[in-house]
Write an enzyme that holds these catalytic residues in place. Structure first.
Site, short mmCIF file in Angstrom:
data_model
loop_
_atom_site.label_atom_id
_atom_site.label_comp_id
_atom_site.label_asym_id
_atom_site.label_seq_id
_atom_site.Cartn_x
_atom_site.Cartn_y
_atom_site.Cartn_z
N CYS A 198 -19.06 -1.66 0.71
CA CYS A 198 -18.03 -0.69 1.10
C CYS A 198 -18.60 0.16 2.23
CB CYS A 198 -17.65 0.19 -0.08
SG CYS A 198 -16.48 1.51 0.31
N ASP A 199 -17.76 0.50 3.20
CA ASP A 199 -18.25 1.29 4.33
C ASP A 199 -18.14 2.80 4.11
OD1 ASP A 199 -15.57 1.80 4.64
OD2 ASP A 199 -15.40 1.00 6.66
N ASN A 225 -10.63 -4.43 -1.03
CA ASN A 225 -10.44 -3.31 -1.94
C ASN A 225 -9.48 -3.67 -3.06
OD1 ASN A 225 -12.02 -1.03 -1.22
ND2 ASN A 225 -10.82 -0.79 0.64
N TYR A 264 -14.38 10.44 -1.88
CA TYR A 264 -13.26 10.07 -2.74
C TYR A 264 -13.29 10.75 -4.11
CZ TYR A 264 -11.69 6.41 0.46
OH TYR A 264 -11.21 5.72 1.54
N ARG A 309 0.84 -1.20 0.00
CA ARG A 309 0.00 0.00 0.00
C ARG A 309 0.87 1.25 0.00
NH1 ARG A 309 -4.87 1.94 4.15
NH2 ARG A 309 -5.04 4.03 3.25
N ARG A 350 -0.94 8.02 3.91
CA ARG A 350 -1.94 7.35 4.74
C ARG A 350 -1.44 5.98 5.20
NH1 ARG A 350 -5.69 7.18 8.58
NH2 ARG A 350 -7.05 5.39 8.33
N HIS A 361 -16.76 4.28 -4.51
CA HIS A 361 -15.85 5.42 -4.32
C HIS A 361 -15.99 6.45 -5.43
CE1 HIS A 361 -12.82 3.17 -1.48
NE2 HIS A 361 -14.05 3.24 -1.01
#
Length: 451
Positions: free
Chosen positions: A170-171, A148, A266, A93, A286, A200
């Protein structure tokens, strides 16, 4: 009383203990006889399961807990599988975020080239998981998927395993609704929203409480504060980090330009990529924030518990845990509750392709989601969705065909990338970083420049 067996695929996730607490809070609605934790990284999972077991023991001693790296042990005869894979973990990531930023392009986990890179890593493991579940689990088993990038994963599943029982969720819309509810001074469950888009990449078109439209009120609040309450403590732990505060503040920037609907947070990455890059820390993204925060806290808590027997309250239930359990309860009990989930379009939005994996309100039954008809959407939103959808669909084709050219097309179409030249430079760097994870991407032209 009927009980259920549930498996958590990606049991080593930092989200696992919070999801388990949410499951424990809903045991009357979803009685469980077994919870099985499955991960390819058994050492990491074992530490997380220590915390998960401690949470379970606060509630009951009647649930059998299994910690395994074996697919048959994990999925045999289960009713539900929660999928929350992170292929490459936080190390990859970090590269997803920092490689694009090194080219002055948005570096984000699920949006832009980072999201495309993550998708290239995740499709094959997701298909492998589906095959395991279909081989070992009950025929009626559902996979409730949080993995994801959800939109790309949903498209990959649609294309490669079209008949699988996978509910992609998705939350982020629910987290946005949590903020909306806090601003309005109501409970999230009191909101009735209309929404359309891709994961998103969507918009709230109506926000009602007791039948009264409150979107104008939210619009005025956003102009002053973004989508944040003045008291930040009302934001749950998962979305209270500085990067999330920035994300919800930036909704003001979007609505200053396009005030008709309330955007998914997003969308800032697609509409204002230059601003995002200018305000990003290229050395500390992040991924670093999560590794130094949530991940570090989890493993420190586990270590302290093993040493002292004291489990600190580090696993508060946020929308991430509550949403996946809410949806699963509706599946299990055939409740027909209304949630925002991903479904194949098939006329729900008539002026989008029938095979688009869209995110819209749907009633969740034991047979799966039943989407509500949305109707045609305005051309500006349709055009944006068409471009993003093309990027995601072509990326999945690149995965299936092992095509460098299609991967480059997918990157070039993504609105976060300013040109094909930049897209190629970012793609080539990501190929080098993902040698261990990506399929081989073959350059196909024999008579042109792409050889």
């Amino acid at each position: 009383m009927k009980t259920f067996k549930l498996a958590v695929a990606g049991g080593g996730s930092t989200y696992t203990p919070g999801i388990i607490r949410s499951l424990m809070d809903r045991l009357e609605d979803l009685p469980l006889s077994e919870i099985r934790f499955y991960d390819i990284d058994g050492e990491r999972q074992a530490k997380v399961v220590v915390a998960a077991k401690a949470v379970i023991e606060e509630y009951t001693d009647k649930i059998k807990v299994i910690d395994t790296t074996d697919p048959q042990t994990a999925f045999e005869d289960v009713d539900f599988v929660f999928a929350q894979m992170r292929v490459g973990k936080y190390a990859m990531r970090e590269l997803d975020e920092k490689i694009p930023l090194s080219h002055n392009v948005v570096g984000q986990e699920t949006c832009g080239p980072g999201g495309l890179a993550y998708g290239l890593r995740t499709i094959a493991p997701m298909i492998e998981l589906i095959d395991y579940v279909e081989k070992y689990a009950k025929e009626t088993a559902w996979i409730v998927n949080y993995s994801n990038p959800a939109s790309i994963v949903a498209e990959g599943v649609r294309k490669l395993r079209p008949n699988s029982r996978v509910l992609n969720i998705c939350d982020m819309p629910v987290a946005t609704m949590r903020n909306i509810a806090a601003i309005l001074g109501v409970e999230r469950e009191e909101l009735e929203v209309d929404y359309f888009g891709l994961n998103h990449f969507g918009w709230f078109t109506s926000i009602k409480v007791d039948g009264v439209e409150r979107l104008p009120e939210i619009r005025e609040h956003v102009y002053k504060y973004g989508l944040l309450t003045e008291d930040i403590s009302k934001i749950d732990y998962r979305h209270a980090d500085s990067s999330w505060i920035k994300t919800f503040k930036n909704i003001k920037l979007i609505m200053d330009h396009f005030p008709e609907y309330l955007p998914n947070p997003y969308l800032q990455y697609y509409l204002f990529p230059d601003h995002i890059v200018e305000t990003s820390n290229k050395e500390y993204t992040r991924a670093n924030e999560v590794m130094d925060g949530r991940e570090k806290t989890l493993f420190e808590t586990v270590k302290k518990y093993e040493e002292t027997g004291i489990l600190e309250d580090s696993f508060a239930v946020g929308v991430h845990g509550t949403f996946i359990v809410d949806v699963t309860v509706s599946l299990a009990q055939n409740l027909g509750k209304r949630y925002l989930v991903m479904v194949e379009n098939n006329g729900t939005i008539p002026n989008l392709p029938a095979d688009a994996m869209i995110e819209v309100p749907a009633l969740i039954t034991s047979d799966g989601p039943k989407p509500e008809f949305v109707g045609d959407i305005p051309y500006f939103y349709k055009a944006m969705i068409d471009q993003q959808l093309a990027s995601e669909k072509i990326l999945v084709e690149a995965i299936v065909e092992g095509s460098y050219e299609k991967a480059l097309q997918a990157f070039t179409l993504n609105k976060t990338l300013p040109s094909a030249k930049v897209a190629k430079a970012v793609l080539d760097d990501l190929i080098e970083a993902n040698k261990e994870y990506w399929p081989t991407l073959t350059k196909e032209y024999k008579e042109g420049v792409l050889v």
